[in-house]
Design a protein around this motif. Structure first.
Motif, short mmCIF file in Angstrom:
data_model
loop_
_atom_site.label_atom_id
_atom_site.label_comp_id
_atom_site.label_asym_id
_atom_site.label_seq_id
_atom_site.Cartn_x
_atom_site.Cartn_y
_atom_site.Cartn_z
N GLN A 152 -74.79 -5.44 -23.96
CA GLN A 152 -75.32 -6.48 -23.07
C GLN A 152 -76.00 -5.89 -21.83
OE1 GLN A 152 -75.20 -9.48 -24.64
NE2 GLN A 152 -74.11 -8.18 -26.11
N ILE A 153 -75.44 -4.83 -21.31
CA ILE A 153 -75.95 -4.32 -20.03
C ILE A 153 -76.93 -3.16 -20.17
CG2 ILE A 153 -73.80 -5.00 -18.91
CD1 ILE A 153 -73.19 -2.00 -18.57
N THR A 154 -76.92 -2.45 -21.30
CA THR A 154 -77.74 -1.24 -21.37
C THR A 154 -79.25 -1.47 -21.35
OG1 THR A 154 -77.31 -1.20 -23.77
CG2 THR A 154 -76.03 0.29 -22.40
N PRO A 155 -79.79 -2.59 -21.86
CA PRO A 155 -81.25 -2.76 -21.78
C PRO A 155 -81.77 -2.77 -20.34
CG PRO A 155 -80.35 -4.21 -23.44
CD PRO A 155 -79.17 -3.64 -22.70
N TRP A 156 -81.11 -3.59 -19.47
CA TRP A 156 -81.59 -3.63 -18.08
C TRP A 156 -81.17 -2.39 -17.30
CZ3 TRP A 156 -78.09 -3.34 -14.17
CH2 TRP A 156 -76.77 -3.76 -14.42
N LEU A 157 -80.02 -1.80 -17.67
CA LEU A 157 -79.57 -0.59 -17.00
C LEU A 157 -80.52 0.57 -17.27
CD1 LEU A 157 -77.35 0.77 -15.33
CD2 LEU A 157 -76.14 1.26 -17.47
N TYR A 158 -81.00 0.66 -18.49
CA TYR A 158 -81.94 1.71 -18.87
C TYR A 158 -83.21 1.63 -18.02
CZ TYR A 158 -85.42 4.24 -21.64
OH TYR A 158 -86.42 5.09 -22.04
N HIS A 159 -83.76 0.44 -17.89
CA HIS A 159 -85.00 0.27 -17.11
C HIS A 159 -84.76 0.50 -15.62
CE1 HIS A 159 -87.46 -0.92 -20.48
NE2 HIS A 159 -86.61 -1.88 -20.81
N LEU A 160 -83.58 0.09 -15.16
CA LEU A 160 -83.25 0.31 -13.75
C LEU A 160 -83.19 1.81 -13.44
CD1 LEU A 160 -82.40 -0.82 -10.98
CD2 LEU A 160 -80.03 -0.77 -11.77
N ILE A 161 -82.54 2.56 -14.31
CA ILE A 161 -82.41 4.01 -14.10
C ILE A 161 -83.76 4.70 -14.20
CG2 ILE A 161 -81.43 6.13 -15.07
CD1 ILE A 161 -79.01 4.44 -15.93
N ARG A 162 -84.54 4.35 -15.21
CA ARG A 162 -85.85 4.99 -15.38
C ARG A 162 -86.76 4.73 -14.19
NH1 ARG A 162 -86.18 8.85 -19.25
NH2 ARG A 162 -88.42 8.64 -18.94
N GLY A 163 -86.58 3.57 -13.56
CA GLY A 163 -87.42 3.23 -12.42
C GLY A 163 -87.12 4.01 -11.17
N THR A 164 -86.00 4.73 -11.13
CA THR A 164 -85.64 5.51 -9.94
C THR A 164 -86.19 6.94 -9.99
OG1 THR A 164 -83.54 6.22 -10.92
CG2 THR A 164 -83.52 4.17 -9.63
N ASN A 165 -86.98 7.26 -11.04
CA ASN A 165 -87.52 8.61 -11.20
C ASN A 165 -86.40 9.65 -11.20
OD1 ASN A 165 -89.45 10.60 -11.55
ND2 ASN A 165 -90.04 10.67 -9.38
N PRO A 166 -85.47 9.54 -12.14
CA PRO A 166 -84.26 10.37 -12.12
C PRO A 166 -84.50 11.83 -12.51
CG PRO A 166 -84.34 9.09 -14.14
CD PRO A 166 -85.49 8.62 -13.30
N ILE A 167 -83.55 12.66 -12.12
CA ILE A 167 -83.52 14.07 -12.51
C ILE A 167 -82.47 14.18 -13.63
CG2 ILE A 167 -83.02 16.43 -11.79
CD1 ILE A 167 -83.79 15.53 -8.93
#
Length: 230
Positions: A97-112
């Motif tokens: 339930q949470i991973t679709p929006w969590l994935y986009h949230l994380i990718r949007g932070t320009n992660p290392i």
């Protein structure tokens, strides 16, 4: 910033309470610095990614950056590891339930990406040094998966491998990085910055690792309940 990140951030801001921020008056926030925060389950990354007023690039487990792997990782690390959900089907259902929006949230932070492979982990440090050289800040959550802390009351035990970044940065640039503790209390909710600590290359590295990690844990634990949070 992708649309999914923008929409996810907007929804979080609408449906969650804005935390109160505590920032010391004389703190030096000139970049680059490394922010070190307690994970506070899912709330820490969520609050930092959507509310924190200072820019950063977060360290993120590389499994969180792959759509095929993120659901497995969230189930194992968060629902089973942190929340101690005993039912595998329930933890799986919640993860999906949470991973679709969590994935986009994380990718949007320009992660290392933080690679779990001991050979590839050097890529994490090399990328981080480039980020610091560009005068960008980094955010790290070093606490373990619910590991007990016999000294402090409000936080889990820190893993200390992240401090190698300071040693590697010194070797590459001859600059000493500053770590700034960030204490997150999701119940109040508050986000409190503490005093910074600077890596000392003249000290023995193992001693320095203990000095820095204990200082950061002490600050984060103390600031978990800031004075006059209302």
């Amino acid at each position: 910033m992708n649309f999914e990140f923008w929409m996810t951030t907007l929804l979080i801001k609408i449906f969650t309470k804005k935390p109160k921020f505590f920032v010391p008056e004389n703190i030096n926030l000139d970049p680059p610095v490394v922010f070190v925060a307690n994970h506070e389950k899912l709330a820490g990354p969520m609050m930092m990614g959507t509310r924190f007023p200072f820019t950063f690039r977060p360290w993120v487990n590389d499994r969180m950056l792959t759509q095929k792997k993120i659901t497995d990782y969230v189930q194992e690390s968060f629902f089973i590891g942190r929340l101690q959900v005993k039912s595998k089907w329930k933890s799986r259902f919640l993860s999906k339930q949470i991973t679709p929006w969590l994935y986009h949230l994380i990718r949007g932070t320009n992660p290392i990406p933080v690679y779990q492979n001991q050979i590839r982990i050097i890529e994490t440090f090399k990328t981080s040094v480039k980020v610091l050289d560009q005068k960008e800040n980094i955010l790290i959550f070093p606490d373990g998966k619910g590991e007990t802390n016999t000294v402090f009351n409000n936080i889990s035990q820190f893993k200390t491998g992240f401090i190698y970044l300071a040693k590697h940065y010194w070797k590459q640039s001859r600059k000493a990085i500053r770590f700034i503790p960030v204490s997150i209390n999701s119940q109040l909710p508050t986000v409190s910055l503490g005093e910074s600590i600077t890596y000392n290359p003249e000290n023995n590295y193992n001693d320095e690792k203990i000095r820095i990690s204990e200082f950061l844990m002490q600050q984060i634990d103390t600031l978990y309940f800031p004075p006059n949070p209302s």
